[in-house]
Scaffold this motif. Structure first.
Motif, PDB file in Angstrom:
ATOM      1  N   LYS A 155      20.234   2.046 -11.726  1.00 59.20           N
ATOM      2  CA  LYS A 155      18.880   2.175 -12.283  1.00 59.20           C
ATOM      3  C   LYS A 155      18.015   0.933 -12.060  1.00 59.20           C
ATOM      4  CE  LYS A 155      18.092   5.421 -14.407  1.00 59.20           C
ATOM      5  NZ  LYS A 155      17.685   6.784 -14.005  1.00 59.20           N
ATOM      6  N   GLU A 177      13.916  -4.790 -20.303  1.00 60.34           N
ATOM      7  CA  GLU A 177      12.944  -3.707 -20.180  1.00 60.34           C
ATOM      8  C   GLU A 177      13.569  -2.483 -19.515  1.00 60.34           C
ATOM      9  OE1 GLU A 177       9.355  -5.043 -18.327  1.00 60.34           O
ATOM     10  OE2 GLU A 177       8.901  -6.512 -19.908  1.00 60.34           O
ATOM     11  N   ASP A 180      16.057  -0.857 -22.073  1.00 59.33           N
ATOM     12  CA  ASP A 180      15.296  -0.180 -23.129  1.00 59.33           C
ATOM     13  C   ASP A 180      14.743   1.155 -22.631  1.00 59.33           C
ATOM     14  OD1 ASP A 180      15.772  -2.198 -24.947  1.00 59.33           O
ATOM     15  OD2 ASP A 180      13.859  -3.218 -24.605  1.00 59.33           O
ATOM     16  N   ALA A 181      14.181   1.135 -21.423  1.00 62.62           N
ATOM     17  CA  ALA A 181      13.621   2.370 -20.858  1.00 62.62           C
ATOM     18  C   ALA A 181      14.725   3.391 -20.600  1.00 62.62           C
ATOM     19  CB  ALA A 181      12.870   2.053 -19.565  1.00 62.62           C
ATOM     20  N   ALA A 184      15.842   4.999 -23.749  1.00 58.79           N
ATOM     21  CA  ALA A 184      14.797   5.864 -24.316  1.00 58.79           C
ATOM     22  C   ALA A 184      14.535   7.086 -23.438  1.00 58.79           C
ATOM     23  CB  ALA A 184      13.508   5.058 -24.496  1.00 58.79           C
ATOM     24  N   GLY A 185      15.197   7.160 -22.306  1.00 54.51           N
ATOM     25  CA  GLY A 185      14.976   8.277 -21.394  1.00 54.51           C
ATOM     26  C   GLY A 185      13.651   8.198 -20.680  1.00 54.51           C
ATOM     27  N   GLU A 186      13.116   6.985 -20.567  1.00 59.64           N
ATOM     28  CA  GLU A 186      11.818   6.784 -19.930  1.00 59.64           C
ATOM     29  C   GLU A 186      11.985   6.220 -18.511  1.00 59.64           C
ATOM     30  OE1 GLU A 186       9.883   4.111 -22.570  1.00 59.64           O
ATOM     31  OE2 GLU A 186       9.615   5.601 -24.166  1.00 59.64           O
ATOM     32  N   LYS A 187      10.922   6.306 -17.731  1.00 56.99           N
ATOM     33  CA  LYS A 187      10.941   5.766 -16.374  1.00 56.99           C
ATOM     34  C   LYS A 187      10.951   4.243 -16.427  1.00 56.99           C
ATOM     35  CE  LYS A 187       8.454   5.833 -11.979  1.00 56.99           C
ATOM     36  NZ  LYS A 187       7.276   6.354 -11.237  1.00 56.99           N
ATOM     37  N   LYS A 189       9.905   0.829 -15.210  1.00 56.23           N
ATOM     38  CA  LYS A 189       8.709   0.400 -14.469  1.00 56.23           C
ATOM     39  C   LYS A 189       9.060  -0.487 -13.280  1.00 56.23           C
ATOM     40  CE  LYS A 189       5.633   0.684 -18.483  1.00 56.23           C
ATOM     41  NZ  LYS A 189       4.756  -0.072 -19.427  1.00 56.23           N
TER      42      LYS A 189
END
Length: 202
Positions: A155, A177, A180-181, A184-187, A189
């Motif tokens: 990732k 960062e 954490d993303a 949270a299942g987020e993209k 950056k």
């Protein structure tokens, strides 16, 4: 004469560049990393599959001898303390050849881990066959893996943050960062950065 000199210069640059090209560049973002089984400082073998409940791993290639790696030791300890409880532990791997870098011998690894109170496995890539698979080139060099149904997906690859000299002056915490993303299942950056550190001794 000018043309031939220019040609020679281009050939020289090409030869120098090719000397640093690794034919097996390692993993890219989205690839699935293979597991490994390496000796920990306690003498036991450690694999990713040992961590049944892990959501992911911060695989960090590091060592005793590199000033950059030493500068990041406390931050690596902090990363493990913060994220291990959330299911994303640090797995540290020493990729260096101790014949070339005696400070990175197995005995020295054990001593350093005791002195610093490492809260994570500190493994020796004894045959030096794991770091090329990952594409690690520096110490420290981070590979964030997410534990998925298909395997360990890459990732994030790169540096821990944007200031190796002074933790108090860090503006962007790349690894934090990214973790954490991921949790949270987020993209994520920023998925890749340049690893800043010492070259791996082979």
């Amino acid at each position: 004469m000018k043309t031939s000199l220019k040609t020679l210069v281009l050939i020289f640059v090409a030869l120098i560049s090719s000397a640093f090209v690794d034919p097996d560049k390692g993993y890219d973002i989205g690839d699935y990393a293979t597991d490994f089984e390496l000796k920990n400082i306690d003498g036991k073998k450690v694999s990713l599959k040992d961590y049944k409940d892990a959501k992911g791993f911060m695989v960090i290639f590091t060592c005793n001898s590199c000033p950059y790696a030493v500068a990041y030791e406390d931050r690596i300890i902090d990363l493990d303390k913060k994220y291990k409880a959330l299911g994303v532990p640090v797995i540290a791997i020493n990729p260096n050849n101790p014949d070339l870098q005696p400070e990175d011998s197995f005995e020295q690894m054990k001593q350093r881990a005791r002195e610093k109170g490492f809260s994570f496995p500190y493994l020796l890539d004894e045959d030096q066959d794991i770091f090329p698979q990952y594409g690690a080139t520096r110490t420290p060099h981070v590979f964030l893996l997410e534990h998925t149904a298909k395997g360990y997906q890459v990732k994030y690859i790169g540096a821990i943050d944007d200031n190796y000299q002074d933790a108090s002056l860090v503006e962007t915490k790349y690894v934090e960062e990214a973790v954490d993303a991921m949790l949270a299942g987020e993209k994520i950056k920023i998925t890749t950065t340049k690893a800043i550190g010492c070259s791996i001794k082979v």
